[in-house]
Design a protein around this motif. Sequence first.
Motif, PDB file in Angstrom:
ATOM      1  N   GLY A  35     133.323  37.485  87.266  1.00  0.00           N
ATOM      2  CA  GLY A  35     134.302  36.420  87.463  1.00  0.00           C
ATOM      3  C   GLY A  35     133.762  35.179  88.142  1.00  0.00           C
ATOM      4  O   GLY A  35     134.513  34.211  88.344  1.00  0.00           O
ATOM      5  N   ASP A  36     132.484  35.171  88.493  1.00  0.00           N
ATOM      6  CA  ASP A  36     131.896  33.990  89.140  1.00  0.00           C
ATOM      7  C   ASP A  36     131.952  32.775  88.221  1.00  0.00           C
ATOM      8  O   ASP A  36     131.810  32.886  86.992  1.00  0.00           O
ATOM      9  CB  ASP A  36     130.431  34.247  89.506  1.00  0.00           C
ATOM     10  CG  ASP A  36     130.259  34.866  90.875  1.00  0.00           C
ATOM     11  OD1 ASP A  36     131.199  34.786  91.686  1.00  0.00           O
ATOM     12  OD2 ASP A  36     129.180  35.431  91.142  1.00  0.00           O
ATOM     13  N   ARG A  37     132.148  31.625  88.844  1.00  0.00           N
ATOM     14  CA  ARG A  37     131.982  30.340  88.146  1.00  0.00           C
ATOM     15  C   ARG A  37     130.706  29.726  88.720  1.00  0.00           C
ATOM     16  O   ARG A  37     130.634  29.409  89.907  1.00  0.00           O
ATOM     17  CB  ARG A  37     133.178  29.424  88.361  1.00  0.00           C
ATOM     18  CG  ARG A  37     134.487  30.001  87.830  1.00  0.00           C
ATOM     19  CD  ARG A  37     135.597  28.958  87.848  1.00  0.00           C
ATOM     20  NE  ARG A  37     135.324  27.900  86.886  1.00  0.00           N
ATOM     21  CZ  ARG A  37     135.376  26.589  87.165  1.00  0.00           C
ATOM     22  NH1 ARG A  37     135.665  26.183  88.399  1.00  0.00           N
ATOM     23  NH2 ARG A  37     135.119  25.688  86.240  1.00  0.00           N
ATOM     24  N   SER A  65     130.907  39.319  83.664  1.00  0.00           N
ATOM     25  CA  SER A  65     131.308  38.082  82.988  1.00  0.00           C
ATOM     26  C   SER A  65     131.313  36.936  83.992  1.00  0.00           C
ATOM     27  O   SER A  65     131.864  37.067  85.087  1.00  0.00           O
ATOM     28  CB  SER A  65     132.703  38.257  82.379  1.00  0.00           C
ATOM     29  OG  SER A  65     133.154  37.039  81.807  1.00  0.00           O
ATOM     30  N   TYR A  66     130.673  35.840  83.645  1.00  0.00           N
ATOM     31  CA  TYR A  66     130.701  34.656  84.507  1.00  0.00           C
ATOM     32  C   TYR A  66     130.698  33.397  83.653  1.00  0.00           C
ATOM     33  O   TYR A  66     130.239  33.398  82.506  1.00  0.00           O
ATOM     34  CB  TYR A  66     129.525  34.642  85.488  1.00  0.00           C
ATOM     35  CG  TYR A  66     128.140  34.647  84.873  1.00  0.00           C
ATOM     36  CD1 TYR A  66     127.503  33.461  84.518  1.00  0.00           C
ATOM     37  CD2 TYR A  66     127.450  35.841  84.681  1.00  0.00           C
ATOM     38  CE1 TYR A  66     126.236  33.464  83.969  1.00  0.00           C
ATOM     39  CE2 TYR A  66     126.181  35.856  84.139  1.00  0.00           C
ATOM     40  CZ  TYR A  66     125.568  34.660  83.783  1.00  0.00           C
ATOM     41  OH  TYR A  66     124.308  34.666  83.239  1.00  0.00           O
ATOM     42  N   ARG A 139     132.794  22.496  95.175  1.00  0.00           N
ATOM     43  CA  ARG A 139     134.008  22.806  95.934  1.00  0.00           C
ATOM     44  C   ARG A 139     135.252  22.261  95.227  1.00  0.00           C
ATOM     45  O   ARG A 139     136.255  22.964  95.080  1.00  0.00           O
ATOM     46  CB  ARG A 139     133.899  22.215  97.335  1.00  0.00           C
ATOM     47  CG  ARG A 139     135.096  22.523  98.233  1.00  0.00           C
ATOM     48  CD  ARG A 139     134.978  21.791  99.554  1.00  0.00           C
ATOM     49  NE  ARG A 139     134.994  20.341  99.367  1.00  0.00           N
ATOM     50  CZ  ARG A 139     133.989  19.526  99.714  1.00  0.00           C
ATOM     51  NH1 ARG A 139     132.887  20.022 100.261  1.00  0.00           N
ATOM     52  NH2 ARG A 139     134.083  18.228  99.519  1.00  0.00           N
ATOM     53  N   ASP A 140     135.166  21.018  94.766  1.00  0.00           N
ATOM     54  CA  ASP A 140     136.331  20.375  94.158  1.00  0.00           C
ATOM     55  C   ASP A 140     136.713  20.983  92.809  1.00  0.00           C
ATOM     56  O   ASP A 140     137.858  20.833  92.366  1.00  0.00           O
ATOM     57  CB  ASP A 140     136.068  18.874  93.978  1.00  0.00           C
ATOM     58  CG  ASP A 140     135.941  18.140  95.316  1.00  0.00           C
ATOM     59  OD1 ASP A 140     136.323  18.722  96.347  1.00  0.00           O
ATOM     60  OD2 ASP A 140     135.450  16.998  95.316  1.00  0.00           O
ATOM     61  N   HIS A 141     135.761  21.660  92.160  1.00  0.00           N
ATOM     62  CA  HIS A 141     136.040  22.195  90.817  1.00  0.00           C
ATOM     63  C   HIS A 141     136.030  23.721  90.785  1.00  0.00           C
ATOM     64  O   HIS A 141     135.963  24.329  89.716  1.00  0.00           O
ATOM     65  CB  HIS A 141     135.041  21.619  89.813  1.00  0.00           C
ATOM     66  CG  HIS A 141     135.206  20.148  89.583  1.00  0.00           C
ATOM     67  ND1 HIS A 141     134.648  19.197  90.429  1.00  0.00           N
ATOM     68  CD2 HIS A 141     135.894  19.455  88.635  1.00  0.00           C
ATOM     69  CE1 HIS A 141     134.966  17.989  89.995  1.00  0.00           C
ATOM     70  NE2 HIS A 141     135.720  18.119  88.920  1.00  0.00           N
ATOM     71  N   GLY A 142     136.095  24.347  91.946  1.00  0.00           N
ATOM     72  CA  GLY A 142     136.304  25.785  92.017  1.00  0.00           C
ATOM     73  C   GLY A 142     135.133  26.655  91.615  1.00  0.00           C
ATOM     74  O   GLY A 142     135.328  27.786  91.166  1.00  0.00           O
ATOM     75  N   PHE A 143     133.892  26.164  91.805  1.00  0.00           N
ATOM     76  CA  PHE A 143     132.721  26.992  91.516  1.00  0.00           C
ATOM     77  C   PHE A 143     132.434  27.885  92.719  1.00  0.00           C
ATOM     78  O   PHE A 143     132.526  27.452  93.871  1.00  0.00           O
ATOM     79  CB  PHE A 143     131.499  26.126  91.200  1.00  0.00           C
ATOM     80  CG  PHE A 143     131.588  25.428  89.880  1.00  0.00           C
ATOM     81  CD1 PHE A 143     131.236  26.088  88.708  1.00  0.00           C
ATOM     82  CD2 PHE A 143     132.042  24.114  89.793  1.00  0.00           C
ATOM     83  CE1 PHE A 143     131.330  25.456  87.475  1.00  0.00           C
ATOM     84  CE2 PHE A 143     132.149  23.474  88.564  1.00  0.00           C
ATOM     85  CZ  PHE A 143     131.797  24.146  87.402  1.00  0.00           C
ATOM     86  N   SER A 144     132.048  29.127  92.427  1.00  0.00           N
ATOM     87  CA  SER A 144     131.730  30.068  93.508  1.00  0.00           C
ATOM     88  C   SER A 144     130.240  30.142  93.797  1.00  0.00           C
ATOM     89  O   SER A 144     129.835  30.541  94.891  1.00  0.00           O
ATOM     90  CB  SER A 144     132.245  31.470  93.156  1.00  0.00           C
ATOM     91  OG  SER A 144     131.793  31.869  91.866  1.00  0.00           O
ATOM     92  N   GLY A 181     131.883  31.353 103.059  1.00  0.00           N
ATOM     93  CA  GLY A 181     131.755  32.229 101.901  1.00  0.00           C
ATOM     94  C   GLY A 181     132.399  31.722 100.633  1.00  0.00           C
ATOM     95  O   GLY A 181     132.353  32.401  99.596  1.00  0.00           O
ATOM     96  N   ARG A 182     133.018  30.537 100.673  1.00  0.00           N
ATOM     97  CA  ARG A 182     133.683  30.018  99.474  1.00  0.00           C
ATOM     98  C   ARG A 182     132.678  29.581  98.403  1.00  0.00           C
ATOM     99  O   ARG A 182     133.000  29.535  97.217  1.00  0.00           O
ATOM    100  CB  ARG A 182     134.598  28.851  99.840  1.00  0.00           C
ATOM    101  CG  ARG A 182     135.819  29.259 100.669  1.00  0.00           C
ATOM    102  CD  ARG A 182     136.812  28.125 100.812  1.00  0.00           C
ATOM    103  NE  ARG A 182     136.249  26.977 101.489  1.00  0.00           N
ATOM    104  CZ  ARG A 182     136.195  26.830 102.815  1.00  0.00           C
ATOM    105  NH1 ARG A 182     136.648  27.813 103.599  1.00  0.00           N
ATOM    106  NH2 ARG A 182     135.683  25.747 103.363  1.00  0.00           N
ATOM    107  N   LEU A 183     131.462  29.248  98.813  1.00  0.00           N
ATOM    108  CA  LEU A 183     130.409  28.839  97.881  1.00  0.00           C
ATOM    109  C   LEU A 183     129.100  29.448  98.357  1.00  0.00           C
ATOM    110  O   LEU A 183     128.833  29.499  99.560  1.00  0.00           O
ATOM    111  CB  LEU A 183     130.285  27.306  97.844  1.00  0.00           C
ATOM    112  CG  LEU A 183     129.148  26.730  96.998  1.00  0.00           C
ATOM    113  CD1 LEU A 183     129.398  26.976  95.512  1.00  0.00           C
ATOM    114  CD2 LEU A 183     128.974  25.232  97.270  1.00  0.00           C
ATOM    115  N   SER A 184     128.297  29.923  97.420  1.00  0.00           N
ATOM    116  CA  SER A 184     126.969  30.447  97.754  1.00  0.00           C
ATOM    117  C   SER A 184     125.915  29.748  96.917  1.00  0.00           C
ATOM    118  O   SER A 184     126.109  29.534  95.711  1.00  0.00           O
ATOM    119  CB  SER A 184     126.891  31.960  97.501  1.00  0.00           C
ATOM    120  OG  SER A 184     127.699  32.664  98.414  1.00  0.00           O
ATOM    121  N   ILE A 185     124.822  29.385  97.560  1.00  0.00           N
ATOM    122  CA  ILE A 185     123.643  28.910  96.835  1.00  0.00           C
ATOM    123  C   ILE A 185     122.857  30.135  96.391  1.00  0.00           C
ATOM    124  O   ILE A 185     122.598  31.033  97.193  1.00  0.00           O
ATOM    125  CB  ILE A 185     122.751  28.031  97.726  1.00  0.00           C
ATOM    126  CG1 ILE A 185     123.478  26.749  98.134  1.00  0.00           C
ATOM    127  CG2 ILE A 185     121.451  27.675  97.009  1.00  0.00           C
ATOM    128  CD1 ILE A 185     122.683  25.892  99.102  1.00  0.00           C
TER     129      ILE A 185
END
Length: 263
Positions: A35-37, A65-66, A139-144, A181-185
């Motif tokens: 489910g990752d974006r 699935s991503y 962040r603005d477009h909901g990528f994880s 944790g909302r975004l990971s490199i």
Amino acid sequence: MAETTGASLGMKAELRRLNRRVGRAMHDYGMLADGDRVLVAVSGGMDSLILAWLLDSWHNKAPISYQLTAVHVDMEGDADQPGPAALQVRAAMERLGLNPVVLPAAWRPSPEQLASGARKDVCFQCARSRRSQLFAHARDHGFSKLALGHHRDDIIETFFLNLTSAGNLSTMSPCQALFSGRLSIIRPLAYCDKEDVDQLGRRLGFSPIRSACPLSEQTRREEIHQLVQTIYASVPDAKEHIFAALGNVRQEYLLSPNTTKRT
């Protein structure tokens, strides 16, 4: 015919080796989840082109699935007319079936800054601005996940750069959580050597796109690259040992003013 067959076998062997290393890095650091974006940053260098190709290939066969989107920060053009490098990146990504997002750079050095000789400051500010712009877009477009094309050589050279220019023992982590944790490199190429990435890219028909770096790549990082190459040429297995050392820190043998007894 024999030469063609040999080249094909060579490419398959290189791809298997790269895939194993990417798979191990992803497993060791838990880089991707169902489910990752995923936003993959594509500068146009061979590393980022191969990373986009690999993630697109894995997308079709992975047990999870991503979603995958490519993004390029354009140092030359604007929203109406992308620069030459951005147009080439867009064409390369469209050949992979990816429709890339092109972001005009939020910050560019002025002619006065470039002429001042303060290359270190310009390089730092440029890198920080591009990184902040990528974070904001993710962040603005909901990528994880934000995927970057740094490989083993980059990780080692960053360690030496921080050691000699920033006075600390640190480098780039293969997986780093940001914003609670909302975004990971993620850096799926963390266990891969630049030489292997470049060689596979050439066999696949990729060509690195001219860098739009305002300093023409004449940076402190390039100086560190040359220094590290000298070490590799002088000390057998130095690269393997240095990379291993980055995960084998013996804290008790480092300077610690709070615990060291004074005599």
